[in-house]
Motif scaffolding. Structure first.
Motif, short mmCIF file in Angstrom:
data_model
loop_
_atom_site.label_atom_id
_atom_site.label_comp_id
_atom_site.label_asym_id
_atom_site.label_seq_id
_atom_site.Cartn_x
_atom_site.Cartn_y
_atom_site.Cartn_z
N LEU A 198 0.83 -1.20 0.00
CA LEU A 198 0.00 0.00 0.00
C LEU A 198 0.87 1.26 0.00
N ASP A 199 1.93 1.25 0.80
CA ASP A 199 2.83 2.41 0.82
C ASP A 199 3.43 2.66 -0.56
N TYR A 200 3.82 1.59 -1.23
CA TYR A 200 4.38 1.70 -2.58
C TYR A 200 3.34 2.27 -3.55
N ILE A 201 2.10 1.76 -3.47
CA ILE A 201 1.03 2.25 -4.35
C ILE A 201 0.83 3.75 -4.14
N ASP A 260 -9.97 7.89 -5.78
CA ASP A 260 -9.05 6.79 -6.11
C ASP A 260 -8.35 6.27 -4.85
N LEU A 261 -7.79 7.18 -4.07
CA LEU A 261 -7.02 6.77 -2.91
C LEU A 261 -7.91 6.20 -1.81
N THR A 262 -9.07 6.81 -1.63
CA THR A 262 -9.99 6.33 -0.60
C THR A 262 -10.44 4.90 -0.91
N ASN A 263 -10.74 4.63 -2.18
CA ASN A 263 -11.14 3.28 -2.60
C ASN A 263 -10.08 2.26 -2.24
N LEU A 264 -8.86 2.55 -2.61
CA LEU A 264 -7.77 1.59 -2.40
C LEU A 264 -7.47 1.39 -0.93
N ILE A 265 -7.43 2.51 -0.21
CA ILE A 265 -7.11 2.44 1.21
C ILE A 265 -8.20 1.65 1.94
N SER A 266 -9.44 1.81 1.53
CA SER A 266 -10.50 1.07 2.21
C SER A 266 -10.46 -0.42 1.83
N TYR A 267 -10.00 -0.72 0.60
CA TYR A 267 -9.79 -2.13 0.24
C TYR A 267 -8.73 -2.76 1.16
N ASP A 277 -4.43 6.85 7.09
CA ASP A 277 -5.33 8.01 7.10
C ASP A 277 -5.43 8.59 5.67
N ALA A 278 -6.52 8.25 4.99
CA ALA A 278 -6.69 8.64 3.59
C ALA A 278 -6.64 10.16 3.40
N ASP A 279 -7.34 10.90 4.28
CA ASP A 279 -7.39 12.36 4.13
C ASP A 279 -6.00 12.98 4.23
#
Ligand code: ATP
Ligand code: MN
Ligand code: MN
Ligand code: MN
Length: 288
Positions: A198-201, A260-267, A277-279
């Protein structure tokens, strides 16, 4: 199936299709007179060819004050393939790798070896103004497929030297030729190091933003993974920040980045209980 249909087509059919392709931005249905003029095929011969192509569902004929023709998805895809073939860029079509609502993906042999040919099926109405001489309403839907392919190709070209995406090899009509990535979609694999991934993404998404691109459909379905790495795919709806003209358009691009980021982070939260923390991430990227 596509390869078989392709082999049946002859020189005259390709020339008539050239006549449609060259004029499809100016006419929703290209008049047969114009097709004949630009293809150098006599009008009554062109009409015969068009009728055959229409029976084979490769083009759509429409009789108004004049007889006009437009491609179907299948016809445009075969025609786009032929443009690659006659330039000796694609030498052999392989297996169909997948077909969904948005595209049909084949593997093929190209000048660069094994590759992927993606035929675009839909058009994206991005928020950005359509700066073309014709209104949306006057364009045939196949023109929008071409625009999607072009948009994907352009995004890959801007990104590929710095971000992990398939190398773009070429664009013809509704088809994009790109590097074949031997990897699985993120949603199909069980990661051992989800936080690291996730950090890499997130770092790659930051790099895309710096290069002026927002993916626009980032999800576990559009990221490919194997033990060697991670690749981002599927860019027809990507936003190019260099084409933005107003503050409102910029705000919309920022919202799409946030989505985009919120979707991935929640996955990652749901699948691996990784908490990020997406925000905060979004605000950081916007500042970079
Ligand atoms: P769909 O209609 O299924 O949503 P799509 O328009 O989202 O398709 P893509 O996501 O770009 O299109 O491609 C569909 C599938 O084809 C991908 O999920 C992936 O499995 C495969 N694919 C696409 N591009 C590549 C590539 N460069 N290398 C390997 N596989 C690919
Ligand atoms: Mn999709
Ligand atoms: Mn996809
Ligand atoms: Mn898609």
């Amino acid at each position: 199936m596509l390869a078989e249909r392709f082999r049946k087509l002859r020189g005259l059919a390709w020339r008539v299709m050239d006549g449609i392709f060259e004029n499809m931005w100016d006419y929703k249905y290209v008049p047969i007179e114009i097709i004949a003029r630009d293809s150098g095929v006599e009008e009554h011969k062109a009409e015969k060819v068009l009728k055959t192509l229409s029976n084979e569902k490769l083009i759509e004929l429409k009789q108004t004050e004049y007889l006009g023709a437009a491609f179907t998805f299948l016809g445009l895809s075969l025609y786009s393939l032929n443009r690659f073939v006659r330039k000796n860029i694609v030498t052999m079509l392989g297996e169909k790798m997948g077909e969904g609502k948005e595209s049909m993906v084949y593997n093929c042999i190209s000048k660069w070896g094994e590759a992927v040919l993606k035929f675009h099926k839909v058009g994206y109405t991005s928020f950005k103004r359509v700066r073309e001489k014709r209104d949306y309403g006057d364009l045939h839907y196949t023109v929008l497929m071409i625009r999607s392919a072009k948009n994907e190709f352009n995004a890959l070209k801007k990104l590929h030297s710095k971000v992990s995406v398939p190398k773009p090899y070429g664009w013809e009509g509704n088809a994009v030729l790109m590097e074949l990535i031997d990897a699985k979609e993120l949603y199909k694999v069980r990661l051992e190091n989800p936080k690291e991934v996730l950090d890499y993404i997130i770092e790659e998404v930051r790099e895309m933003w710096k290069l002026g691109i927002v993916h626009g459909d980032l999800s576990q379905f559009n990221i490919l993974v194997n033990p060697e790495g991670i690749w981002f795919i599927d860019f027809p709806q990507a936003i190019d920040l260099n084409e933005i003209e107003t503050d409102e358009e910029l705000r919309m691009a920022e919202e799409i980045l946030r989505r985009d980021l919120t979707n991935l982070i929640s996955y990652f939260r749901k699948t691996y209980r990784v908490e990020v923390d997406a925000d905060r991430i979004v605000e950081e990227i916007l500042k970079s």
